[in-house]
Design a protein around this motif. Structure first.
Motif, mmCIF file in Angstrom:
data_model
loop_
_atom_site.group_PDB
_atom_site.id
_atom_site.type_symbol
_atom_site.label_atom_id
_atom_site.label_comp_id
_atom_site.label_asym_id
_atom_site.label_seq_id
_atom_site.Cartn_x
_atom_site.Cartn_y
_atom_site.Cartn_z
ATOM 1 N N UNK A 160 4.326 80.086 57.217
ATOM 2 C CA UNK A 160 4.680 80.595 58.234
ATOM 3 C C UNK A 160 3.403 81.424 59.017
ATOM 4 N N UNK A 161 2.385 81.794 58.198
ATOM 5 C CA UNK A 161 1.278 82.490 58.672
ATOM 6 C C UNK A 161 0.417 81.071 59.305
ATOM 7 N N UNK A 162 0.342 80.229 58.998
ATOM 8 C CA UNK A 162 -0.264 78.930 59.738
ATOM 9 C C UNK A 162 0.504 78.795 60.845
ATOM 10 N N UNK A 163 1.819 78.451 60.891
ATOM 11 C CA UNK A 163 2.602 78.425 62.143
ATOM 12 C C UNK A 163 2.281 79.435 63.313
ATOM 13 N N UNK A 164 2.261 80.843 62.630
ATOM 14 C CA UNK A 164 2.243 81.745 63.658
ATOM 15 C C UNK A 164 0.743 81.629 64.375
ATOM 16 N N UNK A 165 -0.518 81.158 63.429
ATOM 17 C CA UNK A 165 -1.949 81.092 64.155
ATOM 18 C C UNK A 165 -1.739 79.847 64.931
ATOM 19 N N UNK A 166 -1.119 78.802 64.842
ATOM 20 C CA UNK A 166 -0.808 77.608 65.729
ATOM 21 C C UNK A 166 -0.237 78.180 67.130
ATOM 22 N N UNK A 167 0.811 79.008 67.030
ATOM 23 C CA UNK A 167 1.649 79.553 68.114
ATOM 24 C C UNK A 167 0.686 80.428 69.017
ATOM 25 N N UNK A 168 -0.127 81.184 68.353
ATOM 26 C CA UNK A 168 -0.883 82.221 68.931
ATOM 27 C C UNK A 168 -1.794 81.251 69.922
ATOM 28 N N UNK A 169 -2.447 80.369 69.320
ATOM 29 C CA UNK A 169 -3.358 79.297 69.864
ATOM 30 C C UNK A 169 -2.956 78.576 71.223
ATOM 31 N N UNK A 170 -1.512 78.206 70.941
ATOM 32 C CA UNK A 170 -0.989 77.407 72.102
ATOM 33 C C UNK A 170 -0.618 78.615 73.248
ATOM 34 N N UNK A 171 -0.352 79.678 72.952
ATOM 35 C CA UNK A 171 0.142 80.944 73.737
ATOM 36 C C UNK A 171 -1.126 81.117 74.689
ATOM 37 N N UNK A 172 -2.256 81.296 73.835
ATOM 38 C CA UNK A 172 -3.659 81.536 74.536
ATOM 39 C C UNK A 172 -3.973 80.518 75.652
ATOM 40 N N UNK A 173 -3.932 79.064 75.109
ATOM 41 C CA UNK A 173 -4.079 78.098 75.895
ATOM 42 C C UNK A 173 -2.973 78.129 77.135
ATOM 43 N N UNK A 174 -1.871 78.600 76.855
ATOM 44 C CA UNK A 174 -0.941 78.381 78.192
ATOM 45 C C UNK A 174 -1.344 79.542 79.016
ATOM 46 N N UNK A 175 -1.722 80.736 78.407
ATOM 47 C CA UNK A 175 -2.112 81.802 79.454
ATOM 48 C C UNK A 175 -3.490 81.495 80.200
ATOM 49 N N UNK A 176 -4.174 80.909 79.864
ATOM 50 C CA UNK A 176 -5.679 80.349 80.417
ATOM 51 C C UNK A 176 -5.125 79.304 81.294
ATOM 52 N N UNK A 177 -4.029 78.439 81.207
ATOM 53 C CA UNK A 177 -3.654 77.457 82.295
ATOM 54 C C UNK A 177 -2.764 78.140 83.309
ATOM 55 N N UNK A 178 -2.105 79.071 82.943
ATOM 56 C CA UNK A 178 -1.393 79.587 83.889
ATOM 57 C C UNK A 178 -2.102 80.350 84.767
ATOM 58 N N UNK A 179 -3.268 81.038 84.496
ATOM 59 C CA UNK A 179 -4.037 81.892 85.170
ATOM 60 C C UNK A 179 -4.828 80.960 86.077
ATOM 61 N N UNK A 180 -5.071 79.705 85.829
ATOM 62 C CA UNK A 180 -5.939 78.933 86.616
ATOM 63 C C UNK A 180 -5.179 78.279 87.914
#
Length: 62
Positions: free
Chosen positions: A31-51
């Motif tokens: 679960x902790x590993x999946x949460x970390x992966x989710x946070x990474x994907x969310x950060x990437x999405x925010x970067x793309x969304x704001x570009x």
């Protein structure tokens, strides 16, 4: 129930609880590993969304 049967039941109970504890800890680690992966994907999405260029490309369907 005699003494031998009681000891066997106790040993099997301890083994069962140990196995359950190991399984729960393993699942918590997953679960902790999946949460970390989710946070990474969310950060990437925010970067793309704001570009602006990426946002225009997404809106254009690309």
């Amino acid at each position: 129930m005699n003494r031998k049967q009681s000891i066997i039941i106790i040993v099997l109970s301890v083994l069962g609880l140990s196995w359950l504890s190991y399984t729960i800890l393993d699942q918590q680690e997953q679960i902790e590993q999946l949460e970390q992966q989710l946070q990474e994907v969310q950060r990437k999405y925010e970067i793309i969304k704001n570009d602006p260029l990426a946002r225009d490309a997404m809106e254009a369907g690309g």
